[in-house]
Design a protein around this motif. Sequence first.
Motif, short mmCIF file in Angstrom:
data_model
loop_
_atom_site.label_atom_id
_atom_site.label_comp_id
_atom_site.label_asym_id
_atom_site.label_seq_id
_atom_site.Cartn_x
_atom_site.Cartn_y
_atom_site.Cartn_z
N THR A 6 0.83 -1.20 0.00
CA THR A 6 0.00 0.00 0.00
C THR A 6 0.86 1.25 0.00
OG1 THR A 6 -1.77 -1.14 1.19
CG2 THR A 6 -1.81 1.26 1.23
N LEU A 7 1.91 1.27 0.83
CA LEU A 7 2.81 2.42 0.87
C LEU A 7 3.52 2.62 -0.46
CD1 LEU A 7 4.41 2.03 4.43
CD2 LEU A 7 2.74 3.74 3.69
N LEU A 8 3.96 1.51 -1.07
CA LEU A 8 4.66 1.60 -2.36
C LEU A 8 3.71 2.13 -3.43
CD1 LEU A 8 7.18 1.11 -4.04
CD2 LEU A 8 6.41 -1.25 -4.38
N LEU A 9 2.50 1.59 -3.48
CA LEU A 9 1.50 2.06 -4.44
C LEU A 9 1.24 3.55 -4.25
CD1 LEU A 9 -0.71 1.63 -6.61
CD2 LEU A 9 -2.28 1.06 -4.73
N GLY A 10 1.08 3.97 -2.99
CA GLY A 10 0.82 5.38 -2.71
C GLY A 10 1.96 6.27 -3.15
N ALA A 11 3.20 5.85 -2.88
CA ALA A 11 4.36 6.66 -3.25
C ALA A 11 4.45 6.83 -4.77
CB ALA A 11 5.64 6.03 -2.71
N VAL A 12 4.30 5.72 -5.51
CA VAL A 12 4.38 5.78 -6.97
C VAL A 12 3.23 6.60 -7.54
CG1 VAL A 12 4.27 4.41 -9.08
CG2 VAL A 12 5.64 3.61 -7.14
N THR A 13 2.04 6.41 -6.98
CA THR A 13 0.85 7.13 -7.45
C THR A 13 1.02 8.63 -7.30
OG1 THR A 13 -0.67 5.30 -7.03
CG2 THR A 13 -1.61 7.52 -7.04
N PHE A 14 1.43 9.06 -6.11
CA PHE A 14 1.52 10.51 -5.88
C PHE A 14 2.72 11.13 -6.58
CE2 PHE A 14 -1.56 9.52 -2.57
CZ PHE A 14 -2.45 10.56 -2.77
N LEU A 15 3.77 10.35 -6.81
CA LEU A 15 4.88 10.85 -7.62
C LEU A 15 4.39 11.12 -9.04
CD1 LEU A 15 7.94 11.44 -7.82
CD2 LEU A 15 8.23 9.05 -8.53
N LEU A 16 3.69 10.15 -9.63
CA LEU A 16 3.18 10.32 -10.98
C LEU A 16 2.14 11.44 -11.04
CD1 LEU A 16 2.93 9.42 -13.92
CD2 LEU A 16 1.31 7.66 -13.18
N GLY A 18 1.91 13.99 -9.11
CA GLY A 18 2.62 15.26 -8.97
C GLY A 18 3.28 15.68 -10.27
N VAL A 19 3.85 14.73 -11.01
CA VAL A 19 4.46 15.03 -12.31
C VAL A 19 3.42 15.63 -13.25
CG1 VAL A 19 5.45 14.01 -14.39
CG2 VAL A 19 6.33 13.34 -12.15
N VAL A 20 2.23 15.03 -13.28
CA VAL A 20 1.17 15.53 -14.15
C VAL A 20 0.78 16.95 -13.75
CG1 VAL A 20 -1.23 15.21 -14.87
CG2 VAL A 20 0.29 13.23 -14.69
N LYS A 21 0.58 17.18 -12.46
CA LYS A 21 0.18 18.51 -12.01
C LYS A 21 1.28 19.53 -12.26
CE LYS A 21 -1.91 21.07 -8.19
NZ LYS A 21 -3.08 21.47 -9.00
N GLY A 22 2.54 19.14 -12.03
CA GLY A 22 3.64 20.05 -12.28
C GLY A 22 3.78 20.41 -13.75
N THR A 23 3.36 19.51 -14.63
CA THR A 23 3.50 19.73 -16.06
C THR A 23 2.35 20.56 -16.64
OG1 THR A 23 4.65 17.61 -16.26
CG2 THR A 23 3.83 18.60 -18.30
N ILE A 24 1.10 20.22 -16.27
CA ILE A 24 -0.05 20.90 -16.90
C ILE A 24 -0.92 21.66 -15.91
CG2 ILE A 24 -0.11 19.25 -18.78
CD1 ILE A 24 -2.51 17.90 -17.47
N GLY A 25 -0.58 21.64 -14.62
CA GLY A 25 -1.30 22.47 -13.66
C GLY A 25 -2.55 21.86 -13.05
N VAL A 201 -0.67 12.62 4.97
CA VAL A 201 0.43 13.54 5.22
C VAL A 201 1.72 13.02 4.56
CG1 VAL A 201 1.92 14.56 7.00
CG2 VAL A 201 -0.56 14.49 7.33
N ALA A 202 1.97 11.71 4.70
CA ALA A 202 3.17 11.11 4.11
C ALA A 202 3.17 11.23 2.59
CB ALA A 202 3.27 9.64 4.53
N ALA A 203 1.98 11.28 1.97
CA ALA A 203 1.90 11.37 0.51
C ALA A 203 2.35 12.73 -0.02
CB ALA A 203 0.47 11.09 0.06
N LEU A 204 2.49 13.70 0.87
CA LEU A 204 2.95 15.02 0.45
C LEU A 204 4.34 14.98 -0.19
CD1 LEU A 204 1.95 17.61 3.21
CD2 LEU A 204 1.50 17.78 0.76
N LEU A 205 5.23 14.17 0.36
CA LEU A 205 6.62 14.15 -0.12
C LEU A 205 6.71 13.69 -1.58
CD1 LEU A 205 9.58 14.62 0.47
CD2 LEU A 205 9.71 12.30 1.41
N PRO A 206 6.16 12.50 -1.95
CA PRO A 206 6.23 12.12 -3.36
C PRO A 206 5.45 13.06 -4.27
CG PRO A 206 4.87 10.56 -2.13
CD PRO A 206 5.56 11.42 -1.12
N ALA A 207 4.36 13.63 -3.78
CA ALA A 207 3.59 14.58 -4.60
C ALA A 207 4.43 15.82 -4.90
CB ALA A 207 2.30 14.97 -3.90
N ALA A 208 5.12 16.35 -3.89
CA ALA A 208 5.96 17.53 -4.09
C ALA A 208 7.13 17.21 -5.02
CB ALA A 208 6.47 18.04 -2.75
N ALA A 209 7.73 16.04 -4.84
CA ALA A 209 8.84 15.62 -5.71
C ALA A 209 8.35 15.49 -7.15
CB ALA A 209 9.44 14.31 -5.23
N GLY A 210 7.17 14.93 -7.34
CA GLY A 210 6.61 14.79 -8.67
C GLY A 210 6.33 16.14 -9.32
#
Length: 247
Positions: A6-16, A18-25, A201-210
């Motif tokens: 679950t943690l791994l899925l969450g990290a990969v999901t929020f990284l991806l 975050g990448v989408v949001k960082g690219t197109i807003g 709260v933990a999902a913030l880190l991969p989201a910000a990195a993404g």
Amino acid sequence: MDHTATLLLGAVTFLLAGVVKGTIGLGLPTIAMGLLGLALPPATAAAVLVVPSLVTNAWQMLAGAGLGPLVRRLWPMLLGVVAGTLAGSRLFGLAGAWAAAGLGAALTAYGAVGLAKIRLPTPTPAQERWLGPLVGLATGLVTATTGVFVLPAVPWLQALGLGKDDLVQALGLSFTVSTVALGAGLMQERLLDPALAGLSVAALLPAAAGMALGRVLRERVSEPAFRTTFFWGLLLLGVWLLARSAA
């Protein structure tokens, strides 16, 4: 699914996401709900996305200089969002057996609308006064039953004739209000517990990195091509969720 998976899925999901949001807003909550919905109940997925969605969208909302005028213009719609989300959470909610199908339908519809490049006609001021609250109410009901808060809010905001910067800020404002209302609805129905809040709260880190990666990617890829890929991904993900729900 065990805790580590679950943690791994969450990290990969929020990284991806975050990448989408960082690219197109946009797209972080939508991507997160879709991918987490493959393995988790929609109510659990929605609870995990509350904090990263709130922080990233509030950041987008506060980044521009025109927040005051936007709030004065959009408050009837935003009030409808809150009312629709809280009422929908009480009447339907994400814990229902059909919530996964609703999520799939919402993702499919949003992907199709994006690929078709559908644009609503610009409303007159008189039309905006009564249509805005209805759009907000409908968006809130969709939010409460699927965890996705882009329809019909995004097409409506795109139809208002806002400048590019104002539109980005208006989307951040709408998504922030929707996230707060969704969190309140989950708490109202006792679907947001301390453990899920900690994961959120933990999902913030991969989201910000993404998001940081997405901003770099924005300079290197064509935004229209990336948007097309994004909408195709949502469409296919939605169809998969619908097919799995029907099986």
